[in-house]
Scaffold this motif. Structure first.
Motif, mmCIF file in Angstrom:
data_model
loop_
_atom_site.group_PDB
_atom_site.id
_atom_site.type_symbol
_atom_site.label_atom_id
_atom_site.label_comp_id
_atom_site.label_asym_id
_atom_site.label_seq_id
_atom_site.Cartn_x
_atom_site.Cartn_y
_atom_site.Cartn_z
ATOM 1 N N SER A 192 0.991 -1.103 0.091
ATOM 2 C CA SER A 192 -0.123 -0.106 0.218
ATOM 3 C C SER A 192 1.269 1.191 -0.056
ATOM 4 N N THR A 193 0.112 2.404 -0.376
ATOM 5 C CA THR A 193 0.996 3.225 -0.452
ATOM 6 C C THR A 193 0.206 4.721 -0.421
ATOM 7 N N TYR A 194 0.233 5.571 0.310
ATOM 8 C CA TYR A 194 -0.544 7.039 0.659
ATOM 9 C C TYR A 194 -0.677 8.229 0.717
ATOM 10 N N ASP A 204 0.519 11.052 2.350
ATOM 11 C CA ASP A 204 0.956 11.329 4.202
ATOM 12 C C ASP A 204 0.873 13.017 4.401
ATOM 13 N N PHE A 226 -6.840 11.192 6.528
ATOM 14 C CA PHE A 226 -8.187 10.089 6.551
ATOM 15 C C PHE A 226 -9.532 9.673 7.560
ATOM 16 N N LEU A 238 0.910 11.011 -5.000
ATOM 17 C CA LEU A 238 1.306 9.449 -3.930
ATOM 18 C C LEU A 238 2.661 8.731 -4.440
ATOM 19 N N ASP A 249 -8.389 1.140 -4.899
ATOM 20 C CA ASP A 249 -8.165 3.170 -4.978
ATOM 21 C C ASP A 249 -8.910 4.294 -3.898
ATOM 22 N N TRP A 267 -4.860 7.320 -1.309
ATOM 23 C CA TRP A 267 -4.294 5.636 -0.966
ATOM 24 C C TRP A 267 -4.434 4.817 -2.040
ATOM 25 N N ARG A 268 -3.847 4.007 -2.117
ATOM 26 C CA ARG A 268 -3.743 2.553 -2.558
ATOM 27 C C ARG A 268 -3.681 1.317 -2.298
ATOM 28 N N TYR A 271 -5.434 -0.180 5.548
ATOM 29 C CA TYR A 271 -6.661 1.043 6.065
ATOM 30 C C TYR A 271 -7.219 1.049 6.788
ATOM 31 N N PRO A 272 -7.111 2.163 7.425
ATOM 32 C CA PRO A 272 -6.866 3.500 7.174
ATOM 33 C C PRO A 272 -5.067 3.396 7.410
ATOM 34 N N PRO A 273 -4.409 3.996 6.480
ATOM 35 C CA PRO A 273 -2.744 3.565 7.046
ATOM 36 C C PRO A 273 -2.367 4.299 8.341
#
Length: 205
Positions: free
Chosen positions: A35-37, A39, A43, A140, A157, A168-169, A197-199
């Motif tokens: 995952s990536t988001y 920052d 969220f 992202l 996504d 967020w992915r 999720y959530p990150p």
């Protein structure tokens, strides 16, 4: 009182199965979930979700994967279930978070890139479905197109509804066959992805 010299050996024999179990447990590799988001996004402010508008400029024909309404429904139900657990609620009229998903298929079945996209916009797209999503991916970290992912990878996504930016992915190389609807496989893939999720910010891990 006399202690038998056999006692330690008996004790070790009892522990041996436990050692074997712990050893193989430590060697077991679980699913690789990525995952990536963004920052810079809070969220916790997202309360309402809806599905991103889709476009269908290209349908895969011939020997390519076929569209499966049942698979589409299964993915949507699974994603919404996980978001509801996090306290989000559906709201088609005024969402602040939009959802899109993709499934990668082998490159020979993928349509050519849609050149109508504006610069800076990614095409998260379900090859098998032919969908195109138009949202900004520039903020992202480490974004990459579905074209760069292994076949069978499921991508989810989340897009800010106000800015149309991907925030967020999550993705998982689940080996999903998009031509076959399998409730268990799809649900497990989505649960694995949405577990990120959530990150959690790096500083608090």
């Amino acid at each position: 009182m006399q202690i038998s010299s056999k006692t330690p050996h008996s004790f070790l024999r009892l522990l041996r199965p436990l050692f074997v179990f712990l050893f193989f447990s430590s060697c077991t590799v679980g699913p690789v979930i990525n995952s990536t988001y963004n920052d810079n996004v809070s969220f916790g402010n997202y309360q309402y979700y809806a599905w991103h508008d889709t476009e269908l400029p290209v349908r895969i024909t011939g020997n390519g994967p076929a569209y499966s309404p049942l698979l589409d429904q299964q993915i949507k139900i699974a994603v919404e279930s996980e978001l509801v657990k996090e306290g989000l609620r559906p709201n088609d009229e005024a969402p602040n978070l939009l959802i899109a998903y993709d499934i990668a298929v082998p490159g020979q079945h993928a349509p050519e890139a849609d050149t109508a996209f504006a610069p800076g916009f990614g095409y998260g797209y379900s090859y098998w479905y032919g969908y195109r999503y138009r949202y900004d991916t520039t903020n992202l970290i480490d974004f990459k197109s579905i074209t760069e992912m292994a076949p069978g990878t499921v991508v989810i996504d989340l897009i800010d509804a106000n800015t149309n930016q991907l925030v967020w992915r999550g993705w998982y190389e689940a080996g999903i066959d998009p031509t076959v609807a399998n409730t268990y496989d799809i649900t497990q893939a989505v649960v694995n992805i949405m577990s990120r999720y959530p990150p959690v910010p790096q500083a608090s891990q």
